[in-house]
Enzyme design. Sequence first.
Site, PDB file in Angstrom:
ATOM      1  N   THR A   1      -2.116   3.953   5.074  1.00 34.53           N
ATOM      2  CA  THR A   1      -2.517   3.881   3.670  1.00 34.53           C
ATOM      3  C   THR A   1      -3.801   4.684   3.605  1.00 34.53           C
ATOM      4  OG1 THR A   1      -1.518   1.695   3.422  1.00 34.53           O
ATOM      5  CG2 THR A   1      -3.209   2.227   1.814  1.00 34.53           C
TER       6      THR A   1
ATOM      7  N   GLY B   1      -5.675  -0.281   5.407  1.00 36.15           N
ATOM      8  CA  GLY B   1      -5.781  -1.288   6.470  1.00 36.15           C
ATOM      9  C   GLY B   1      -4.846  -2.472   6.318  1.00 36.15           C
ATOM     10  N   GLY B   2      -3.741  -2.292   5.596  1.00 31.30           N
ATOM     11  CA  GLY B   2      -2.729  -3.361   5.511  1.00 31.30           C
ATOM     12  C   GLY B   2      -3.328  -4.663   5.017  1.00 31.30           C
TER      13      GLY B   2
ATOM     14  N   ASN C   1       3.023   2.857   3.399  1.00 23.28           N
ATOM     15  CA  ASN C   1       3.067   1.695   4.272  1.00 23.28           C
ATOM     16  C   ASN C   1       2.791   2.070   5.715  1.00 23.28           C
ATOM     17  OD1 ASN C   1       3.068  -1.046   4.548  1.00 23.28           O
ATOM     18  ND2 ASN C   1       5.214  -1.146   5.103  1.00 23.28           N
TER      19      ASN C   1
ATOM     20  N   ASP D   1       6.880  -4.794   2.666  1.00 25.63           N
ATOM     21  CA  ASP D   1       5.822  -5.616   2.043  1.00 25.63           C
ATOM     22  C   ASP D   1       6.410  -6.777   1.242  1.00 25.63           C
ATOM     23  OD1 ASP D   1       3.617  -4.425   3.106  1.00 25.63           O
ATOM     24  OD2 ASP D   1       3.142  -3.184   1.375  1.00 25.63           O
TER      25      ASP D   1
ATOM     26  N   ARG E   1       3.152   1.655  -7.934  1.00 21.28           N
ATOM     27  CA  ARG E   1       3.718   0.995  -6.754  1.00 21.28           C
ATOM     28  C   ARG E   1       5.234   1.241  -6.707  1.00 21.28           C
ATOM     29  NH1 ARG E   1       2.514  -1.073  -1.747  1.00 21.28           N
ATOM     30  NH2 ARG E   1       3.194  -3.214  -1.444  1.00 21.28           N
TER      31      ARG E   1
ATOM     32  N   SER F   1       1.225  -6.225  -2.705  1.00 20.35           N
ATOM     33  CA  SER F   1       0.382  -5.299  -1.939  1.00 20.35           C
ATOM     34  C   SER F   1      -0.977  -5.940  -1.672  1.00 20.35           C
ATOM     35  CB  SER F   1       0.187  -4.023  -2.765  1.00 20.35           C
ATOM     36  OG  SER F   1      -0.775  -3.192  -2.173  1.00 20.35           O
ATOM     37  N   SER F   2      -1.692  -5.366  -0.714  1.00 20.80           N
ATOM     38  CA  SER F   2      -3.084  -5.773  -0.488  1.00 20.80           C
ATOM     39  C   SER F   2      -4.057  -4.680  -0.915  1.00 20.80           C
ATOM     40  CB  SER F   2      -3.317  -6.056   1.001  1.00 20.80           C
ATOM     41  OG  SER F   2      -2.481  -7.083   1.439  1.00 20.80           O
TER      42      SER F   2
END
Length: 577
Positions: A386, A477-478, A406, A428, A115, A457-458
């Site tokens: 993403t 998909g955020g 992102n 984010d 990340r 993050s997701s």
Amino acid sequence: MPSMNALPPTSKSSPDGSVAKAPVWYWGFFVLWLLVLPVAHAAGQPPAAAIASAHPAATRAGLEILQTGGNAFDAAVAVSAALAVVEPYSSGLGGGGFWLLHRVSDGKEVMIDGREKAPLAATRDMYLDSQGRPVAGASIDGPLAAGIPGTVAALAHISKHYGRLPLKQSLAPAIRLAKEGFAVNEHYRRMARLRLDALRASKAAARQFLKGGEVPPPGHVIRQPDLATTLQVIADKGREGFYAGVLARRMVKAVRAHGGVWREKDLLAYQVVERKPVIGHYHGWRVVGAALPSSGGVVLLEMLNMLALRDIRAMAEADRIHYLVEVMRRAYRDRARWLGDADFVDMPLQRLLSPEYARELASTISMTRATPSEKLADFKAEGRDTTHFSILDKQGNRVAATLSINYPFGSGFVAEGTGVLLNDEMDDFSIKPGVANVYGLVGAEANAIAPGKRMLSSMSPTFLESESGVAILGTPGGSRIITMVLIGLLQAVEGNAAEHWVRQPRFHHQYLPDEIQVEPGAFSEKLQQELKKRGHRLSIKERPWGNMQAVYWNRKDNEVEAASDPRGGGLAIKSSK
Ligand code: GLY
């Protein structure tokens, strides 16, 4: 499979000071266990390898590496690098991601955390004006929005510690793709249109991704000679080729000349982290989820813990959707309230993941009324792009990887002479408590900006395993990533084929905004009316979302399935090698 805890008992001191010895029978079992361990892990190898990714050229790059003797980890390096070339709006060398690995030889499960990190000169209020108001676009467009990238460090790490082939070989297909180019499709055009202003603002980005300053026509071939050279430098020199030397100096100079705050020491200091995945269980399946700084594993398991308390399969449709939404709302509230980078903040993870807490939370769910999200607030606060790919090789090694820069095309900024498109992952972070990011997510103190910190993050690369099989899945998909993985995972648990996991209609609740987001056509009129009667607000979206890539090894029938979301243009293939 023998338990990983089947180690010999440690010698214990008895009260009289003598040391008790392990009995002879134990050592017999222990030696036997050591002998069978590799065999047990290798036992029941899949009949085929499989790769599912968001772009046919990336899937083929991975296949080429498998067919020339690489394992799933080499293929993951090849797919990641190829996606960096052919899906510039989704991920890239200027971005980061999470690679969830399962190595069959010793059963090791690990998440490679690549990340992005906040630059060391980042400050908590760097995106606010003198009145404390967010500056529009500052955390999204241009190099001030870019975190220090982690993708290259992660690829070099995976290749060195888990792969069989040299990095040079695994990067070769991506270098070829960057030189030869790829054809623009409608999705590319849509993403470029969305980010046209940001791309035009960077001369190097406009040259690389537009045609005469406009969105290129379908079929136009995007060649990236600078990116090919950068990939070649990485292939020759490894991570040092990117984080030190000419390339690093060039990136820092360009970033600083355009308002960013990177320094060479940011790049030199960047390190990937090997993190222990978050593990849970649901109806006999072992769930292996992403560790923090991805909220994916924690939120997913919190939701599954609440779902396990009820028989959702026996519920009427409206009850089931209502219960799922209330579960999503509560878990996303905890995401906003508690979660951040584990290297910087203490979080009550044990409690959040405990069955007692799940019972406590679930007891606040009324089956007849939606809980307004504001009622759950006990704190003052507050993908579109993403990419994801899933790989299984014939030994049974697995990779689930979700990568990002992102927002589509990241910050839109390319450092002159490098071909590297920089991320805008700084968005984010919670740039101010209670202020929503580009995905509408709010956050609190735990996710505030700090130098060297990773933004929450997701991204949720996930494995699922039981006697029935092994599932490898994930999606871009955020903020909606985690609920998409949940919906796919429930399909897998119900015994449906991978095709169904990726196709399944989607809905989503993320605590704030207090609404159920629904894909077009996902809810019938009747269901919509029933949910509205219970007090839910529905937001039916114009476009579907997500691009799930899944692989399933059905152990019972010894079959392998691979599926690519019909919403995207990806390719899922199986291979006998
Ligand atoms: N940039 C999307 C995420 O990490 O969740």
